[in-house]
Write a protein that holds these residues in place. Structure first.
Motif, PDB file in Angstrom:
ATOM      1  N   ALA A 192       0.847  -1.189   0.000  1.00 12.34           N
ATOM      2  CA  ALA A 192       0.000   0.000   0.000  1.00 12.34           C
ATOM      3  C   ALA A 192       0.879   1.234   0.000  1.00 12.34           C
ATOM      4  O   ALA A 192       1.970   1.241   0.574  1.00 12.34           O
ATOM      5  N   GLY A 193       0.401   2.267  -0.654  1.00 14.97           N
ATOM      6  CA  GLY A 193       1.154   3.515  -0.688  1.00 14.97           C
ATOM      7  C   GLY A 193       0.913   4.333   0.567  1.00 14.97           C
ATOM      8  O   GLY A 193       0.124   3.973   1.443  1.00 14.97           O
ATOM      9  N   ASP A 194       1.614   5.425   0.646  1.00 19.56           N
ATOM     10  CA  ASP A 194       1.446   6.348   1.767  1.00 19.56           C
ATOM     11  C   ASP A 194       0.276   7.287   1.480  1.00 19.56           C
ATOM     12  O   ASP A 194      -0.098   7.499   0.334  1.00 19.56           O
ATOM     13  N   THR A 195      -0.262   7.868   2.535  1.00 23.08           N
ATOM     14  CA  THR A 195      -1.333   8.847   2.398  1.00 23.08           C
ATOM     15  C   THR A 195      -0.791  10.215   2.794  1.00 23.08           C
ATOM     16  O   THR A 195      -0.187  10.371   3.859  1.00 23.08           O
ATOM     17  N   TYR A 196      -0.981  11.179   1.903  1.00 23.78           N
ATOM     18  CA  TYR A 196      -0.565  12.559   2.154  1.00 23.78           C
ATOM     19  C   TYR A 196      -1.813  13.427   2.196  1.00 23.78           C
ATOM     20  O   TYR A 196      -2.660  13.345   1.306  1.00 23.78           O
ATOM     21  N   THR A 197      -1.924  14.260   3.231  1.00 24.05           N
ATOM     22  CA  THR A 197      -3.081  15.132   3.365  1.00 24.05           C
ATOM     23  C   THR A 197      -2.633  16.582   3.277  1.00 24.05           C
ATOM     24  O   THR A 197      -1.703  17.000   3.978  1.00 24.05           O
ATOM     25  N   ILE A 198      -3.283  17.328   2.413  1.00 24.09           N
ATOM     26  CA  ILE A 198      -3.054  18.764   2.295  1.00 24.09           C
ATOM     27  C   ILE A 198      -4.288  19.436   2.888  1.00 24.09           C
ATOM     28  O   ILE A 198      -5.412  19.217   2.420  1.00 24.09           O
ATOM     29  N   ASP A 199      -4.077  20.213   3.913  1.00 24.13           N
ATOM     30  CA  ASP A 199      -5.171  20.901   4.595  1.00 24.13           C
ATOM     31  C   ASP A 199      -5.065  22.391   4.287  1.00 24.13           C
ATOM     32  O   ASP A 199      -4.100  23.049   4.686  1.00 24.13           O
ATOM     33  N   ILE A 213       1.486  23.802   0.886  1.00 28.77           N
ATOM     34  CA  ILE A 213       2.005  22.673   0.098  1.00 28.77           C
ATOM     35  C   ILE A 213       3.329  23.109  -0.536  1.00 28.77           C
ATOM     36  O   ILE A 213       3.475  24.270  -0.931  1.00 28.77           O
ATOM     37  N   PRO A 214       4.313  22.213  -0.631  1.00 35.41           N
ATOM     38  CA  PRO A 214       5.579  22.597  -1.269  1.00 35.41           C
ATOM     39  C   PRO A 214       5.409  22.824  -2.781  1.00 35.41           C
ATOM     40  O   PRO A 214       4.451  22.348  -3.384  1.00 35.41           O
ATOM     41  N   LEU A 237      -3.363  10.975  -2.227  1.00 32.74           N
ATOM     42  CA  LEU A 237      -3.304  12.394  -1.890  1.00 32.74           C
ATOM     43  C   LEU A 237      -4.712  12.847  -1.525  1.00 32.74           C
ATOM     44  O   LEU A 237      -5.645  12.719  -2.322  1.00 32.74           O
ATOM     45  N   ILE A 238      -4.860  13.355  -0.310  1.00 33.61           N
ATOM     46  CA  ILE A 238      -6.143  13.880   0.157  1.00 33.61           C
ATOM     47  C   ILE A 238      -5.988  15.390   0.300  1.00 33.61           C
ATOM     48  O   ILE A 238      -5.058  15.869   0.952  1.00 33.61           O
ATOM     49  N   ILE A 239      -6.892  16.130  -0.336  1.00 32.60           N
ATOM     50  CA  ILE A 239      -6.867  17.588  -0.253  1.00 32.60           C
ATOM     51  C   ILE A 239      -8.159  18.027   0.420  1.00 32.60           C
ATOM     52  O   ILE A 239      -9.258  17.714  -0.052  1.00 32.60           O
ATOM     53  N   GLN A 277     -13.564  18.084  -0.002  1.00 33.57           N
ATOM     54  CA  GLN A 277     -12.397  17.218   0.163  1.00 33.57           C
ATOM     55  C   GLN A 277     -12.313  16.331  -1.073  1.00 33.57           C
ATOM     56  O   GLN A 277     -13.325  15.845  -1.568  1.00 33.57           O
ATOM     57  N   SER A 278     -11.108  16.111  -1.567  1.00 31.31           N
ATOM     58  CA  SER A 278     -10.927  15.208  -2.701  1.00 31.31           C
ATOM     59  C   SER A 278      -9.798  14.226  -2.395  1.00 31.31           C
ATOM     60  O   SER A 278      -8.870  14.544  -1.654  1.00 31.31           O
ATOM     61  N   GLU A 279      -9.922  13.064  -2.957  1.00 32.91           N
ATOM     62  CA  GLU A 279      -8.935  11.997  -2.727  1.00 32.91           C
ATOM     63  C   GLU A 279      -8.497  11.445  -4.077  1.00 32.91           C
ATOM     64  O   GLU A 279      -9.333  11.143  -4.928  1.00 32.91           O
TER      65      GLU A 279
END
Length: 160
Positions: free
Chosen positions: A72-79, A97-98, A109-111, A131-133
């Motif tokens: 499984a991949g990693d989950t990144y959240t941008i708030d 976000i960078p 990627l969760i935004i 929110q989008s994934e």
């Protein structure tokens, strides 16, 4: 008419063989020998079914291996916090976000946009309060517009 009996009444078969003689050739068969079907050869439909079945048996492990046992991949959240658009409009440097985002295959990627204004991050537009994934299944390099950066651009790379 004792001497003029028929062949059947004398115990002689009509084709000239006696009752104890066995016929080496079936009366309905081809005189050239048994047919392919009689020798146990499958017909074309059966051969096609064997071929399709064999291909399915060979393909199933390949398809399953592509989807099963993959890490499984990693989950990144941008708030995106409330007031972000107002801060950007005022000339403030917001660090949500960078400029360059590096992801790998199967990452998610969760935004989350908590701002009152829609924002665009690369190919993703997120409305206010939405929110989008997004998951990534292909290697790619994306350079696109980003409403969160003063430069107006972001680079997203998806590697293996």
């Amino acid at each position: 008419m004792a001497g003029s009996g028929s062949a059947e009444s004398d115990g002689v078969e009509p084709d000239g063989l006696g009752p104890d003689d066995s016929s080496p050739v079936d009366p309905g068969s081809n005189a050239g020998g048994p047919s392919r079907r009689d020798r146990g050869w499958p017909n074309q439909r059966t051969l096609l079914l064997y071929l399709v079945g064999g291909l399915l048996i060979a393909a199933i492990p390949v398809v399953v291996a592509r989807f099963v046992d993959q890490p499984a991949g990693d989950t990144y959240t941008i708030d995106i916090p409330p007031g972000t658009a107002a801060a950007i409009a005022a000339g403030e440097d917001v660090e949500v976000i960078p400029d360059e985002l590096g992801l790998t295959l199967r990452d998610v990627l969760i935004i989350v946009n908590r701002d009152s204004v829609a924002h665009t991050i690369g190919p993703f537009e997120i409305g206010p309060g939405e929110q989008s994934e997004h998951s990534f299944n292909e290697v790619a390099a994306i350079s696109a517009y980003c409403s969160l950066h003063p430069s107006g651009s972001i680079s997203i790379s998806i590697g293996e």
